[in-house]
Design a protein around this motif. Structure first.
Motif, PDB file in Angstrom:
ATOM      1  N   LEU A  39       9.776 -17.720   0.790  1.00  0.00           N
ATOM      2  CA  LEU A  39       9.989 -18.679   1.868  1.00  0.00           C
ATOM      3  C   LEU A  39       8.651 -18.797   2.859  1.00  0.00           C
ATOM      4  CD1 LEU A  39      13.585 -17.229   3.335  1.00  0.00           C
ATOM      5  CD2 LEU A  39      13.241 -19.282   2.143  1.00  0.00           C
ATOM      6  N   ASN A  40       8.098 -17.828   2.802  1.00  0.00           N
ATOM      7  CA  ASN A  40       6.689 -17.867   3.801  1.00  0.00           C
ATOM      8  C   ASN A  40       5.393 -18.191   3.088  1.00  0.00           C
ATOM      9  OD1 ASN A  40       8.364 -16.742   6.503  1.00  0.00           O
ATOM     10  ND2 ASN A  40       8.863 -15.304   4.955  1.00  0.00           N
ATOM     11  N   ASN A  41       5.398 -18.249   1.859  1.00  0.00           N
ATOM     12  CA  ASN A  41       4.223 -18.218   1.086  1.00  0.00           C
ATOM     13  C   ASN A  41       3.226 -17.140   1.471  1.00  0.00           C
ATOM     14  OD1 ASN A  41       2.129 -19.374  -0.442  1.00  0.00           O
ATOM     15  ND2 ASN A  41       1.281 -20.635   1.041  1.00  0.00           N
ATOM     16  N   TYR A  42       3.985 -15.792   1.122  1.00  0.00           N
ATOM     17  CA  TYR A  42       3.389 -14.442   1.470  1.00  0.00           C
ATOM     18  C   TYR A  42       3.392 -13.813  -0.072  1.00  0.00           C
ATOM     19  CZ  TYR A  42       4.330 -14.521   6.299  1.00  0.00           C
ATOM     20  OH  TYR A  42       4.592 -14.650   7.780  1.00  0.00           O
ATOM     21  N   LEU A  43       2.323 -12.814  -0.136  1.00  0.00           N
ATOM     22  CA  LEU A  43       2.107 -12.042  -1.306  1.00  0.00           C
ATOM     23  C   LEU A  43       2.957 -10.888  -1.208  1.00  0.00           C
ATOM     24  CD1 LEU A  43      -1.872 -12.633  -1.930  1.00  0.00           C
ATOM     25  CD2 LEU A  43       0.060 -13.651  -3.067  1.00  0.00           C
ATOM     26  N   VAL A  44       3.480 -10.355  -2.133  1.00  0.00           N
ATOM     27  CA  VAL A  44       4.349  -9.022  -2.273  1.00  0.00           C
ATOM     28  C   VAL A  44       3.261  -7.974  -2.433  1.00  0.00           C
ATOM     29  CG1 VAL A  44       6.081  -7.461  -3.360  1.00  0.00           C
ATOM     30  CG2 VAL A  44       6.201 -10.063  -3.082  1.00  0.00           C
ATOM     31  N   ALA A  45       3.033  -6.960  -1.310  1.00  0.00           N
ATOM     32  CA  ALA A  45       1.978  -5.926  -1.705  1.00  0.00           C
ATOM     33  C   ALA A  45       2.806  -4.688  -2.168  1.00  0.00           C
ATOM     34  CB  ALA A  45       1.432  -5.379  -0.305  1.00  0.00           C
ATOM     35  N   GLY A  46       2.154  -4.219  -3.209  1.00  0.00           N
ATOM     36  CA  GLY A  46       2.929  -3.019  -3.840  1.00  0.00           C
ATOM     37  C   GLY A  46       2.465  -1.716  -3.166  1.00  0.00           C
ATOM     38  N   THR A  47       3.129  -0.714  -3.554  1.00  0.00           N
ATOM     39  CA  THR A  47       2.746   0.643  -2.821  1.00  0.00           C
ATOM     40  C   THR A  47       2.733   1.676  -3.685  1.00  0.00           C
ATOM     41  OG1 THR A  47       5.169   1.182  -2.853  1.00  0.00           O
ATOM     42  CG2 THR A  47       4.329  -0.075  -0.918  1.00  0.00           C
ATOM     43  N   GLY A  65       8.222   6.400   3.484  1.00  0.00           N
ATOM     44  CA  GLY A  65       7.604   7.198   2.824  1.00  0.00           C
ATOM     45  C   GLY A  65       5.898   6.984   3.168  1.00  0.00           C
ATOM     46  N   ILE A  66       5.277   7.863   2.537  1.00  0.00           N
ATOM     47  CA  ILE A  66       3.716   7.813   2.975  1.00  0.00           C
ATOM     48  C   ILE A  66       3.149   6.668   2.391  1.00  0.00           C
ATOM     49  CG2 ILE A  66       3.007   9.265   0.936  1.00  0.00           C
ATOM     50  CD1 ILE A  66       1.764   9.731   4.578  1.00  0.00           C
ATOM     51  N   ASP A  67       3.594   6.140   1.042  1.00  0.00           N
ATOM     52  CA  ASP A  67       2.910   5.073   0.442  1.00  0.00           C
ATOM     53  C   ASP A  67       3.112   3.763   1.161  1.00  0.00           C
ATOM     54  OD1 ASP A  67       1.659   6.591  -1.764  1.00  0.00           O
ATOM     55  OD2 ASP A  67       3.621   6.655  -2.841  1.00  0.00           O
ATOM     56  N   SER A  68       4.170   3.291   1.332  1.00  0.00           N
ATOM     57  CA  SER A  68       4.496   2.123   2.140  1.00  0.00           C
ATOM     58  C   SER A  68       3.962   2.201   3.402  1.00  0.00           C
ATOM     59  CB  SER A  68       5.978   1.828   2.042  1.00  0.00           C
ATOM     60  OG  SER A  68       6.888   2.909   2.823  1.00  0.00           O
ATOM     61  N   ALA A  69       4.178   3.367   4.199  1.00  0.00           N
ATOM     62  CA  ALA A  69       3.544   3.458   5.533  1.00  0.00           C
ATOM     63  C   ALA A  69       1.941   3.063   5.465  1.00  0.00           C
ATOM     64  CB  ALA A  69       3.622   4.974   6.276  1.00  0.00           C
ATOM     65  N   LYS A  97       4.702  14.370   6.987  1.00  0.00           N
ATOM     66  CA  LYS A  97       5.248  15.566   6.649  1.00  0.00           C
ATOM     67  C   LYS A  97       6.535  15.502   5.802  1.00  0.00           C
ATOM     68  CE  LYS A  97       3.986  17.828  11.308  1.00  0.00           C
ATOM     69  NZ  LYS A  97       4.290  18.361  12.353  1.00  0.00           N
ATOM     70  N   ALA A  98       7.023  14.550   5.654  1.00  0.00           N
ATOM     71  CA  ALA A  98       8.260  14.400   4.871  1.00  0.00           C
ATOM     72  C   ALA A  98       7.872  14.585   3.329  1.00  0.00           C
ATOM     73  CB  ALA A  98       8.823  12.950   4.922  1.00  0.00           C
ATOM     74  N   LYS A  99       8.952  15.054   2.617  1.00  0.00           N
ATOM     75  CA  LYS A  99       8.651  15.492   1.219  1.00  0.00           C
ATOM     76  C   LYS A  99       8.860  13.830   0.390  1.00  0.00           C
ATOM     77  CE  LYS A  99      10.536  20.121   0.194  1.00  0.00           C
ATOM     78  NZ  LYS A  99      11.282  20.886  -0.267  1.00  0.00           N
ATOM     79  N   PRO A 100       7.763  13.406  -0.353  1.00  0.00           N
ATOM     80  CA  PRO A 100       7.861  12.092  -0.935  1.00  0.00           C
ATOM     81  C   PRO A 100       9.043  12.085  -1.902  1.00  0.00           C
ATOM     82  CG  PRO A 100       5.624  13.373  -1.275  1.00  0.00           C
ATOM     83  CD  PRO A 100       6.603  14.303  -0.670  1.00  0.00           C
ATOM     84  N   GLN A 152      15.613   8.926   5.880  1.00  0.00           N
ATOM     85  CA  GLN A 152      14.665   7.877   5.611  1.00  0.00           C
ATOM     86  C   GLN A 152      14.643   6.566   6.285  1.00  0.00           C
ATOM     87  OE1 GLN A 152      15.953   7.267   1.191  1.00  0.00           O
ATOM     88  NE2 GLN A 152      15.965   9.533   1.163  1.00  0.00           N
ATOM     89  N   VAL A 153      15.996   6.143   6.671  1.00  0.00           N
ATOM     90  CA  VAL A 153      16.122   4.885   7.536  1.00  0.00           C
ATOM     91  C   VAL A 153      15.456   5.005   8.741  1.00  0.00           C
ATOM     92  CG1 VAL A 153      17.494   3.576   8.566  1.00  0.00           C
ATOM     93  CG2 VAL A 153      18.306   4.401   6.230  1.00  0.00           C
ATOM     94  N   THR A 154      15.424   6.400   9.568  1.00  0.00           N
ATOM     95  CA  THR A 154      14.889   6.589  10.703  1.00  0.00           C
ATOM     96  C   THR A 154      13.573   6.420  10.755  1.00  0.00           C
ATOM     97  OG1 THR A 154      16.920   7.783  11.619  1.00  0.00           O
ATOM     98  CG2 THR A 154      14.752   8.056  12.676  1.00  0.00           C
ATOM     99  N   ARG A 155      12.677   7.259   9.670  1.00  0.00           N
ATOM    100  CA  ARG A 155      11.245   7.139   9.526  1.00  0.00           C
ATOM    101  C   ARG A 155      10.610   5.565   9.259  1.00  0.00           C
ATOM    102  NH1 ARG A 155      12.521  11.597   6.091  1.00  0.00           N
ATOM    103  NH2 ARG A 155      11.586  10.200   3.969  1.00  0.00           N
ATOM    104  N   ALA A 156      11.364   5.003   8.439  1.00  0.00           N
ATOM    105  CA  ALA A 156      10.992   3.450   8.128  1.00  0.00           C
ATOM    106  C   ALA A 156      10.871   2.846   9.571  1.00  0.00           C
ATOM    107  CB  ALA A 156      11.930   2.816   7.088  1.00  0.00           C
TER     108      ALA A 156
END
Length: 258
Positions: free
Chosen positions: A129-137, A33-37, A185-188, A63-67
């Motif tokens: 595992l990686n000491n990363y931050l989770v980024a919200g969308t 989707g547009i937000d996570s992209a 162009k995809a519908k959210p 959805q899988v293909t776009r991701a």
């Protein structure tokens, strides 16, 4: 909106926040989707490590293909980006089969929210595992207008880079960032029901309409019938989802009882 300035501001904000926490990078769920992209691209532009995670659960193939296409595009353009696929379909099936039988009309929604929470759990496992931050969308309409997200699901994040942007502004940034056309162009859709239903199908109004309602300050008696309907939809959703947008209520015990 001054897109280049906004992009640069968010990129610097992400870098500054990461440096303050001493974390090593970002992890983000990429849905197609547009937000996570847009969010994953902004994270990638920091030059910090970014882990993009696919988490299909009975996902519609488009959805899988776009991701996958977006992640490939990111990895081609940003060498700091890596990816992993975690197929949560078997996990979700076991979870669903373990639940008691019910005839509740709310079962589909409860299961949809459970999908989002399985994904949140996965992101935090990888972040740990990686000491990363989770980024919200989440964007501004979803997070602060109609509460269109799952509490402790996609609402469970460490930081929210685009939460002050309307959906239309996210689309505008996507153009500047040259996000692939298929995503623009995809519908959210939240992709939580395993079918092609869009956000508009669920909400009863488009994001443009909801943005209008969120900012409306005029006279209701001058509205068209559709505008009045949209305003009612917005206020109903905003009211019903206040529990997501306000801090968790705490029962403060009177001092004399202690």
């Amino acid at each position: 909106m001054q897109n280049e300035k906004v992009i640069n501001y968010i990129k610097n904000w992400l870098n500054n926040y990461l440096n303050k926490t001493n974390a090593k990078g970002f992890v983000i769920g990429v849905s197609g989707g547009i937000d996570s992209a847009v969010t994953s691209t902004l994270c990638a532009m920091t030059k910090q490590k970014v882990l993009c995670v696919e988490m299909p659960i009975h996902q519609e193939i488009s959805q899988v293909t776009r991701a996958q296409k977006h992640i490939s595009w990111l990895k081609l353009n940003y060498k700091n980006v890596s990816s992993v696929k975690v197929d949560l379909t078997p996990t979700f099936n076991v979870f669903k089969d373990s639940l008691p039988d019910t005839n509740s009309k709310r079962e589909d929604l409860a299961l949809a929210n459970s999908r989002a929470r399985l994904r949140m759990t996965t992101l935090y496992y990888l972040a740990g595992l990686n000491n990363y931050l989770v980024a919200g969308t989440g964007n501004k309409v979803e997070d602060f207008g109609v509460g269109f997200y799952t509490k402790y699901g996609d609402g469970g994040v460490d930081l929210s880079p685009i939460a002050d942007l309307m959906k239309s502004e996210v689309f505008s940034l996507a153009q500047t960032l040259k996000i692939i056309d298929e995503i623009q162009k995809a519908k959210p859709t939240d992709g939580l029901f395993g079918d092609s239903r869009s956000d508009e199908d669920q909400l009863g109004a488009s994001y443009d309409e909801l943005e209008w309602a969120m900012q409306f300050e005029g006279k209701q008696e001058e509205l068209s019938s559709r505008q009045a309907e949209v305003l009612k939809i917005y206020h109903n959703l905003n009211s019903a989802n206040q529990h997501k947008m306000k801090p968790i209520p705490i029962c403060n015990i009177p001092a004399e009882f202690k």
